[in-house]
Design a protein around this motif. Structure first.
Motif, PDB file in Angstrom:
ATOM      1  N   MET A   1       0.839  -1.164   0.000  1.00 20.93           N
ATOM      2  CA  MET A   1       0.000   0.000   0.000  1.00 20.93           C
ATOM      3  C   MET A   1       0.891   1.237   0.000  1.00 20.93           C
ATOM      4  O   MET A   1       1.942   1.244   0.621  1.00 20.93           O
ATOM      5  CB  MET A   1      -0.892  -0.016   1.242  1.00 20.93           C
ATOM      6  N   TYR A   2       0.466   2.295  -0.680  1.00 22.44           N
ATOM      7  CA  TYR A   2       1.217   3.548  -0.728  1.00 22.44           C
ATOM      8  C   TYR A   2       0.253   4.706  -0.924  1.00 22.44           C
ATOM      9  O   TYR A   2      -0.889   4.513  -1.353  1.00 22.44           O
ATOM     10  CB  TYR A   2       2.265   3.514  -1.849  1.00 22.44           C
ATOM     11  N   LEU A   3       0.712   5.885  -0.602  1.00 27.10           N
ATOM     12  CA  LEU A   3      -0.095   7.093  -0.771  1.00 27.10           C
ATOM     13  C   LEU A   3      -0.008   7.536  -2.220  1.00 27.10           C
ATOM     14  O   LEU A   3       1.086   7.797  -2.732  1.00 27.10           O
ATOM     15  CB  LEU A   3       0.418   8.195   0.158  1.00 27.10           C
ATOM     16  N   GLU A   4      -1.143   7.609  -2.890  1.00 24.55           N
ATOM     17  CA  GLU A   4      -1.182   8.002  -4.290  1.00 24.55           C
ATOM     18  C   GLU A   4      -1.269   9.513  -4.467  1.00 24.55           C
ATOM     19  O   GLU A   4      -0.606  10.084  -5.330  1.00 24.55           O
ATOM     20  CB  GLU A   4      -2.384   7.360  -4.980  1.00 24.55           C
ATOM     21  N   TYR A  51       2.383   8.084 -11.469  1.00 26.40           N
ATOM     22  CA  TYR A  51       2.065   7.276 -10.294  1.00 26.40           C
ATOM     23  C   TYR A  51       1.562   8.069  -9.086  1.00 26.40           C
ATOM     24  O   TYR A  51       0.793   7.546  -8.289  1.00 26.40           O
ATOM     25  CB  TYR A  51       3.297   6.465  -9.879  1.00 26.40           C
ATOM     26  N   TYR A  52       2.032   9.296  -8.916  1.00 26.51           N
ATOM     27  CA  TYR A  52       1.695  10.105  -7.746  1.00 26.51           C
ATOM     28  C   TYR A  52       1.316  11.501  -8.197  1.00 26.51           C
ATOM     29  O   TYR A  52       1.832  11.998  -9.207  1.00 26.51           O
ATOM     30  CB  TYR A  52       2.894  10.204  -6.789  1.00 26.51           C
TER      31      TYR A  52
END
Length: 138
Positions: A1-4, A51-52
């Motif tokens: 999981m990661y912050l988008e 991606y971000y």
């Protein structure tokens, strides 16, 4: 999981874009549009890479929270950079001054800037690949 992404409400998107374009020269406006938020018209953009990104909406009113006060709200957010001096130089060249210096730590350098909407943004360069060193605080 990661912050988008994060979604920041501002009053002037073009003004804040100057700051973030200096900080992230490889990012671009991914998409943009307009609409309504709870009955109020707004414009919005997604600024980032594949991606971000940061979502900006321009329906903000008033001032951001007092960063020296004790109100509930966002204190700051941070981005990791591989070259903090280059990041500082780009932001200064775009007209932004350091808001406050970071703590002196043996395995990282950090610095804080205020964006034009009043959000405090930290930039961090890690000087070690070892988590126990990177996460060490004095």
């Amino acid at each position: 999981m990661y912050l988008e992404h994060v979604n920041l409400v501002v009053s002037d998107i073009p003004k804040v874009l100057v700051f973030y374009q200096a900080a992230f020269p490889h990012w671009k406006v991914r998409t943009e549009g307009s609409g309504h938020w709870n009955g109020k018209p707004r414009n919005w953009i997604h600024f980032g890479d594949d991606y971000y990104y940061i979502a900006f909406s321009d329906h903000g009113e008033g001032e951001n929270r007092d960063l020296e006060g004790y109100q509930v709200g966002l204190a700051h957010f941070a981005y990791v950079t591989n070259n903090i001096e280059a990041t500082i130089d780009r932001l200064k060249s775009a007209g932004f001054e350091i808001y406050k210096d970071g703590a002196e730590e043996p395995y990282r350098k950090n610095v804080y800037f205020l964006d034009p909407a009043g959000y405090e943004v930290e930039f961090v360069e890690y000087l070690s690949d070892l988590p126990e060193q990177r996460n060490l605080t004095s």
